[in-house]
Enzyme design. Structure first.
Site, PDB file in Angstrom:
ATOM      1  N   TYR A 138       0.830  -1.217   0.000  1.00  0.00           N
ATOM      2  CA  TYR A 138       0.000   0.000   0.000  1.00  0.00           C
ATOM      3  C   TYR A 138       0.864   1.267   0.000  1.00  0.00           C
ATOM      4  CZ  TYR A 138      -3.901  -3.103   0.742  1.00  0.00           C
ATOM      5  OH  TYR A 138      -4.834  -4.086   0.562  1.00  0.00           O
TER       6      TYR A 138
HETATM    7  C1  LIG Z   1      -0.109  -8.111  -1.402  1.00  0.00           C
HETATM    8  C2  LIG Z   1      -0.700  -8.631  -2.710  1.00  0.00           C
HETATM    9  C3  LIG Z   1      -2.156  -8.188  -2.812  1.00  0.00           C
HETATM   10  C4  LIG Z   1       0.084  -8.062  -3.903  1.00  0.00           C
HETATM   11  O1  LIG Z   1      -0.486  -8.545  -5.108  1.00  0.00           O
HETATM   12  P1  LIG Z   1       0.424  -8.950  -6.353  1.00  0.00           P
HETATM   13  O2  LIG Z   1      -0.466  -9.337  -7.468  1.00  0.00           O
HETATM   14  O3  LIG Z   1       1.416  -9.959  -5.925  1.00  0.00           O
HETATM   15  O4  LIG Z   1       1.169  -7.568  -6.641  1.00  0.00           O
HETATM   16  P2  LIG Z   1       1.453  -6.935  -8.083  1.00  0.00           P
HETATM   17  O5  LIG Z   1       2.123  -7.941  -8.945  1.00  0.00           O
HETATM   18  O6  LIG Z   1       0.209  -6.316  -8.619  1.00  0.00           O
HETATM   19  O7  LIG Z   1       2.476  -5.773  -7.711  1.00  0.00           O
HETATM   20  C5  LIG Z   1       2.223  -4.436  -8.054  1.00  0.00           C
HETATM   21  C6  LIG Z   1       3.380  -3.621  -7.575  1.00  0.00           C
HETATM   22  O8  LIG Z   1       3.430  -3.687  -6.154  1.00  0.00           O
HETATM   23  C7  LIG Z   1       4.694  -4.207  -5.766  1.00  0.00           C
HETATM   24  N1  LIG Z   1       4.477  -5.109  -4.632  1.00  0.00           N
HETATM   25  C8  LIG Z   1       3.777  -6.254  -4.619  1.00  0.00           C
HETATM   26  N2  LIG Z   1       3.812  -6.810  -3.398  1.00  0.00           N
HETATM   27  C9  LIG Z   1       4.547  -5.954  -2.644  1.00  0.00           C
HETATM   28  C10 LIG Z   1       4.971  -5.955  -1.322  1.00  0.00           C
HETATM   29  N3  LIG Z   1       4.618  -6.924  -0.493  1.00  0.00           N
HETATM   30  N4  LIG Z   1       5.728  -4.939  -0.882  1.00  0.00           N
HETATM   31  C11 LIG Z   1       6.095  -3.933  -1.698  1.00  0.00           C
HETATM   32  N5  LIG Z   1       5.742  -3.875  -2.979  1.00  0.00           N
HETATM   33  C12 LIG Z   1       4.975  -4.874  -3.446  1.00  0.00           C
HETATM   34  C13 LIG Z   1       5.248  -4.955  -6.957  1.00  0.00           C
HETATM   35  O9  LIG Z   1       6.657  -4.985  -6.935  1.00  0.00           O
HETATM   36  C14 LIG Z   1       4.715  -4.132  -8.095  1.00  0.00           C
HETATM   37  O10 LIG Z   1       5.503  -2.974  -8.298  1.00  0.00           O
HETATM   38  P3  LIG Z   1       6.430  -2.836  -9.624  1.00  0.00           P
HETATM   39  O11 LIG Z   1       5.562  -3.179 -10.776  1.00  0.00           O
HETATM   40  O12 LIG Z   1       6.844  -1.421  -9.600  1.00  0.00           O
HETATM   41  O13 LIG Z   1       7.511  -3.811  -9.384  1.00  0.00           O
HETATM   42  C15 LIG Z   1      -0.602 -10.183  -2.814  1.00  0.00           C
HETATM   43  O14 LIG Z   1       0.738 -10.556  -2.666  1.00  0.00           O
HETATM   44  C16 LIG Z   1      -1.448 -10.931  -1.814  1.00  0.00           C
HETATM   45  O15 LIG Z   1      -2.638 -11.146  -2.045  1.00  0.00           O
HETATM   46  N6  LIG Z   1      -0.832 -11.394  -0.714  1.00  0.00           N
HETATM   47  C17 LIG Z   1      -1.524 -12.233   0.256  1.00  0.00           C
HETATM   48  C18 LIG Z   1      -2.715 -11.567   0.867  1.00  0.00           C
HETATM   49  C19 LIG Z   1      -2.355 -10.279   1.552  1.00  0.00           C
HETATM   50  O16 LIG Z   1      -1.387 -10.203   2.289  1.00  0.00           O
HETATM   51  N7  LIG Z   1      -3.211  -9.278   1.291  1.00  0.00           N
HETATM   52  C20 LIG Z   1      -3.086  -7.978   1.909  1.00  0.00           C
HETATM   53  C21 LIG Z   1      -3.946  -8.006   3.127  1.00  0.00           C
HETATM   54  S1  LIG Z   1      -3.948  -6.495   3.968  1.00  0.00           S
END
Ligand SMILES: CC(C)(COP(=O)(O)OP(=O)(O)OC[C@H]1O[C@@H](n2cnc3c(N)ncnc32)[C@H](O)[C@@H]1OP(=O)(O)O)[C@@H](O)C(=O)NCCC(=O)NCCS
Length: 170
Positions: A138
């Protein structure tokens, strides 16, 4: 192709959703339907049309910070409660993580919030991150931490307008 659509309980039968956080998986499977019927929370699904499965989801509802909570969270005294929207959950299935689905969901949620902000007054969008890793996701997308709780983050409606204008779902 990944498409967003309103919650539909039939989609839950396609394939088990698993994002690595059992709390978020269980909520979708067991409680999203009830919450939807009660108008308590609105959930949006990200569907993989080709593979017929849920790639991700987010849910949102209204929220409010008491004047005292807003003061300690945001560092300035408030006389009245602060109206807000809560991005209550956002999760991507493990098979889809790291390919932009999380950003796509966040972009979709912020776009809806931006549209809602024209009709409904709210000052901030709040997220309660489950852990630091999620908080970093976020932070990367324009949210700021509350001063009194590092896993609670917010985006002002003004930030939302500015951030959204520069966001690209990729
Ligand atoms: C957190 C979550 C939603 C990210 O979704 P994702 O599809 O893996 O992320 P994306 O591929 O869309 O990433 C988008 C951008 O965010 C960044 N990003 C993704 N996860 C990140 C993290 N944990 N920390 C920092 N940046 C992150 C990516 O590097 C990317 O940036 P870039 O294109 O400049 O490199 C996913 O990992 C998830 O569902 N995790 C488990 C559930 C969870 O923890 N949800 C949050 C609950 S509050």
């Amino acid at each position: 192709m990944l498409i967003t659509q309103p919650f539909d309980s039939a989609a839950l039968k396609l394939h088990p959703f698993s994002c690595g956080e059992p709390e978020l998986d269980d909520w979708l499977a067991k409680f999203a339907g009830q919450s939807e019927k009660r108008d308590n929370v609105r959930t949006t699904l990200l569907l993989d049309e080709q593979r017929c499965r849920i790639a991700g989801y987010y849910s949102m509802r209204t929220y409010e910070l008491s004047a005292a909570d807003a003061a300690s969270a945001m560092g300035r005294s408030r006389r009245y409660p602060v109206p807000a929207m809560l991005l209550a959950r956002l999760a991507v299935d493990s098979d889809y993580q790291g390919h932009g689905a999380g950003r796509l969901l966040l972009f979709d949620a912020l776009q809806r919030l931006l549209a809602a902000a024209n009709d409904i007054g709210f000052e901030i969008v709040v997220v309660h991150a489950l852990h630091e890793d999620a908080a970093c996701f976020y932070l990367r997308h324009g949210f700021r931490r509350f001063l009194d709780h590092e896993l609670n983050l917010f985006l002002t409606t003004k930030d939302l307008r500015a951030t959204f204008a520069t966001m690209d779902p990729g």
